[in-house]
Design a protein around this motif. Structure first.
Motif, PDB file in Angstrom:
ATOM      1  N   GLU A 156       0.744  -1.527   0.341  1.00 16.16           N
ATOM      2  CA  GLU A 156      -0.202  -0.030  -0.031  1.00 16.16           C
ATOM      3  C   GLU A 156       0.508   1.359  -0.357  1.00 16.16           C
ATOM      4  N   ARG A 157       1.895   1.278   0.580  1.00 14.81           N
ATOM      5  CA  ARG A 157       3.074   2.458   0.528  1.00 14.81           C
ATOM      6  C   ARG A 157       2.170   3.279   1.725  1.00 14.81           C
ATOM      7  N   ILE A 158       2.527   3.059   2.309  1.00 17.08           N
ATOM      8  CA  ILE A 158       1.307   3.855   3.479  1.00 17.08           C
ATOM      9  C   ILE A 158       2.383   4.044   4.981  1.00 17.08           C
ATOM     10  N   ALA A 159       2.855   5.098   4.867  1.00 15.20           N
ATOM     11  CA  ALA A 159       3.868   5.735   6.048  1.00 15.20           C
ATOM     12  C   ALA A 159       3.241   5.156   7.525  1.00 15.20           C
ATOM     13  N   VAL A 160       4.270   3.142   8.544  1.00 19.88           N
ATOM     14  CA  VAL A 160       3.558   3.310   9.150  1.00 19.88           C
ATOM     15  C   VAL A 160       3.553   4.735  10.902  1.00 19.88           C
ATOM     16  N   ALA A 161       4.892   5.064  11.158  1.00 22.37           N
ATOM     17  CA  ALA A 161       5.221   6.178  11.817  1.00 22.37           C
ATOM     18  C   ALA A 161       6.066   6.627  11.977  1.00 22.37           C
ATOM     19  N   ALA A 162       5.562   7.862  11.190  1.00 17.70           N
ATOM     20  CA  ALA A 162       6.874   9.317  10.530  1.00 17.70           C
ATOM     21  C   ALA A 162       6.682   9.886  11.569  1.00 17.70           C
ATOM     22  N   MET A 163       7.691   9.654  13.290  1.00 20.51           N
ATOM     23  CA  MET A 163       7.656  10.200  14.493  1.00 20.51           C
ATOM     24  C   MET A 163       8.249  11.216  14.148  1.00 20.51           C
ATOM     25  N   TYR A 164       9.646  11.455  12.999  1.00 19.39           N
ATOM     26  CA  TYR A 164      10.572  12.553  12.858  1.00 19.39           C
ATOM     27  C   TYR A 164       9.261  13.191  12.262  1.00 19.39           C
ATOM     28  N   LEU A 165       8.621  12.706  11.719  1.00 22.99           N
ATOM     29  CA  LEU A 165       8.039  13.845  11.051  1.00 22.99           C
ATOM     30  C   LEU A 165       6.890  14.796  10.992  1.00 22.99           C
ATOM     31  N   PRO A 168      -0.057  11.556  10.691  1.00 19.38           N
ATOM     32  CA  PRO A 168      -0.347  11.095  11.503  1.00 19.38           C
ATOM     33  C   PRO A 168      -0.354   9.852  10.564  1.00 19.38           C
ATOM     34  N   SER A 169       0.017   8.431  11.461  1.00 15.27           N
ATOM     35  CA  SER A 169       0.149   6.837  10.922  1.00 15.27           C
ATOM     36  C   SER A 169      -0.764   6.456  10.191  1.00 15.27           C
ATOM     37  N   GLY A 170      -0.317   5.851   9.122  1.00 15.41           N
ATOM     38  CA  GLY A 170      -0.893   5.524   8.065  1.00 15.41           C
ATOM     39  C   GLY A 170      -1.099   6.289   7.131  1.00 15.41           C
ATOM     40  N   THR A 171      -0.682   7.857   6.736  1.00 19.48           N
ATOM     41  CA  THR A 171      -0.484   8.027   6.137  1.00 19.48           C
ATOM     42  C   THR A 171       0.040   7.816   4.579  1.00 19.48           C
ATOM     43  N   PRO A 172      -0.941   7.633   3.418  1.00 17.74           N
ATOM     44  CA  PRO A 172      -0.451   7.078   2.514  1.00 17.74           C
ATOM     45  C   PRO A 172       0.355   7.221   1.259  1.00 17.74           C
ATOM     46  N   VAL A 173       1.447   7.906   1.674  1.00 11.81           N
ATOM     47  CA  VAL A 173       2.418   8.934   1.026  1.00 11.81           C
ATOM     48  C   VAL A 173       2.448   8.314  -0.128  1.00 11.81           C
ATOM     49  N   GLY A 174       2.568   6.865  -0.808  1.00 14.76           N
ATOM     50  CA  GLY A 174       2.352   6.563  -2.175  1.00 14.76           C
ATOM     51  C   GLY A 174       0.809   7.544  -2.844  1.00 14.76           C
ATOM     52  N   GLU A 175       0.423   6.517  -2.076  1.00 10.01           N
ATOM     53  CA  GLU A 175      -0.497   7.693  -3.500  1.00 10.01           C
ATOM     54  C   GLU A 175      -0.936   9.182  -3.404  1.00 10.01           C
ATOM     55  N   LEU A 176      -0.369  10.029  -2.088  1.00 10.15           N
ATOM     56  CA  LEU A 176      -0.040  11.200  -2.342  1.00 10.15           C
ATOM     57  C   LEU A 176       1.112  11.323  -3.305  1.00 10.15           C
TER      58      LEU A 176
END
Length: 401
Positions: A156-165, A168-176
Motif C-alpha cells: 500500500e506504501r503507507i507510512a506506518v510511524a512517521a515519528m520524526y515528521l 499521522p500514522s497511516g499516511t498514504p505516502v505513495g498515493e499522495l
C-alpha cells in the motif's frame, strides 16, 4: 563449462541483468558480461547493442584486455542517456537530485520543509522542486524515487510511524506522491520507500557493501536510527515491508523516552540528539541536527573531555544495538551511515570492542564494520528505487507509452 544460449528470447530476458551488471560496475567489458550472463559472444554483442540503442550504455570500440588474450570492448553508462529524479525527506528538510545509471547523483539540492509541514504540503514542495529540476535538464527523466524516514508498509506504501515528521500514522505516502506528481504534470513512474532500506541498497550496489552476501546497514542522519538487511543482492523487507526496525531495540531500559512510548530504544540513544544531550547541549532548532552533532565530534577529536565522554557514551549504546542485531541475523558485514560512520571514525576500537564483547558471533569471528562510502546514501537509494523498472525490463520501461 557453463552452457551458453543464443535464443532471441534469452537475449531480451538478459537485457535487465546485463544492464544491472554495467550499472553496478560488475561488467566493465563485454567479455566479462558474456561470462557473467552465460551467453555466447554473439548474444552478448546483441544485448549490448540493444542497450546502446536505448542510450543506456556506451560500447567503446577500442578493445580492452579480454579473457584468453581476446580483446574486449569497454562498457560504461551513457552519461547523456535517461536520468531519474531522486528525492529524500528528513526531519530538517528535503533534498533532490537527478541521477544517472551507475549510482551518480547530479547536483543535489537541499530545501527547508514548508510550514506547515503536513504530508500534502511537504510532498507538494518536493514535487514542485522535482518538476523544476526535470524541466531544466535536456535528458529524459524516466522515474521519481522518494526516500522517507518512516517504515513504509507494502504494497500500500503507507507510512506506518512517521515519528520524526509528525505525520499521522497511516499516511498514504505513495498515493499522495502520485497525486501531487500528476497535478504537476510529471507523467512518469513514482515510488516511495524507507530511507534506511534504500541507503542499504545503494551501499550494496555502489559503496561499502559491495560483495557482501548478508549486509547489515545501520544509520542515523538527523534523528532516529534506521536499519536494513540486504541478502544476496535483495532487500529483506519482511512480509509487509517493515522488517529491520533496529531503532526499536532496547539498549538502556532506564534511558531516554522514545517517541514509540518505550525507554532506551536505539532510536533515541544513538542519534544526533542523543549525542547533543550527552554533551549537555540544547539543540538549535534553526540548524540541522547533524551539523550540530558533528560539532560535538570535532570537539571530542580536539580533546575536550565532556565531548569525548559523550561520544563514548553514544558509541557504547550503538555497539549494544549492533551486537543484538548481529546475534539474530549473522551478517558478514556491517555498514554504518553518515552519523554512525563518524562515530566509528571517532572511536573505531571502542565500537568494534563493544560489538565483539556483546555479540556471540563477534567473539568467535569479528564481523567487519565499515563506514558508508556514498556521500548521500539515502538519496542515492531513492535513485535506485526509481531505476527499478528500467533495471528489471529496460525495453518495456523505455518504449512503453
Amino acid at each position: 563449462m557453463q552452457p551458453t544460449h543464443t535464443s532471441p528470447d534469452r537475449g531480451r530476458a538478459a537485457l535487465g541483468p546485463a544492464l544491472s551488471l554495467v550499472h553496478t560496475g560488475a561488467a566493465p567489458t563485454r567479455s566479462v558480461l558474456t561470462g557473467a550472463l552465460g551467453v555466447t559472444r554473439a548474444t552478448a554483442g546483441a544485448i549490448t547493442g540493444e542497450l546502446q540503442a536505448l542510450r543506456l550504455i556506451t560500447v567503446d570500440a577500442r578493445p580492452a584486455g579480454g579473457t584468453r588474450g581476446r580483446p574486449s570492448h569497454r562498457l560504461a553508462v551513457d552519461p547523456s542517456g535517461p536520468v531519474v529524479l531522486a528525492a529524500q525527506i528528513h526531519a530538517d528538510g528535503f533534498s533532490i537530485a537527478l541521477a544517472t545509471l551507475g549510482g551518480v547523483l547530479d547536483g543535489p539540492e537541499d530545501f527547508p520543509l514548508p510550514d506547515p509541514a503536513t504530508p500534502e504540503h511537504v510532498l507538494r514542495a518536493v514535487v514542485a522542486e522535482a518538476a523544476r529540476r526535470i524541466a531544466a535538464d535536456p535528458r529524459r527523466c524516466v522515474g521519481l524515487g522518494l526516500a522517507v524516514p518512516t517504515p513504509v508498509a507494502l504494497p500500500e506504501r503507507i507510512a506506518v510511524a512517521a515519528m520524526y515528521l509528525d505525520w499521522p500514522s497511516g499516511t498514504p505516502v505513495g498515493e499522495l506522491l502520485e497525486q501531487e506528481s500528476a497535478a504537476a504534470g510529471l507523467h512518469l513512474p513514482v515510488d516511495v520507500a524507507n530511507d534506511a532500506n534504500l541507503a542499504a541498497l545503494a551501499e550494496h550496489r555502489h559503496g561499502a557493501g559491495r560483495g557482501a552476501k548478508h549486509l547489515l546497514y545501520v544509520t542515523s542522519g538527523h534523528a532516529g536510527v534506521g536499519g536494513a538487511l540486504v541478502v544476496d543482492g535483495r532487500l529483506h523487507t519482511g512480509s509487509a515491508g517493515l522488517a529491520l526496525e533496529v531503532g526499536q531495540v532496547t539498549v538502556d531500559p532506564d534511558g531516554r523516552r522514545c517517541p514509540c512510548g518505550n525507554r532506551g530504544c536505539l532510536d533515541v540513544e544513538a542519534d544526533p540528539p542523543a549525542l547533543l544531550a550527552a554533551a549537555g547541549r540544547e539543540p538549535d532548532p534553526a540548524r540541522p541536527l547533524l551539523d550540530q552533532a558533528c560539532e560535538v565530534l570535532a570537539e571530542a577529536a580536539a580533546g575536550r573531555t565532556r565531548a569525548r565522554a559523550a561520544v563514548e557514551h553514544v558509541t557504547d549504546r550503538l555497539g549494544l544495538g549492533i551486537a543484538a542485531v548481529i546475534n539474530i541475523l549473522n551478517p558478514d558485514r556491517v555498514v554504518l551511515g553518515a552519523f554512525h560512520g563518524s562515530l566509528l571514525a571517532a572511536s573505531p576500537d571502542r565500537l568494534t570492542r563493544v560489538v565483539a564483547e556483546r555479540s556471540y558471533w563477534g567473539r568467535s569471528g569479528r564481523v567487519p564494520i565499515a563506514a558508508a562510502e556514498l556521500d548521500r546514501s539515502e538519496l542515492a537509494g531513492a535513485a535506485e528505487l526509481a531505476w527499478t523498472p528500467v533495471l528489471a525490463d529496460p525495453l518495456t520501461a523505455l518504449t512503453s507509452p
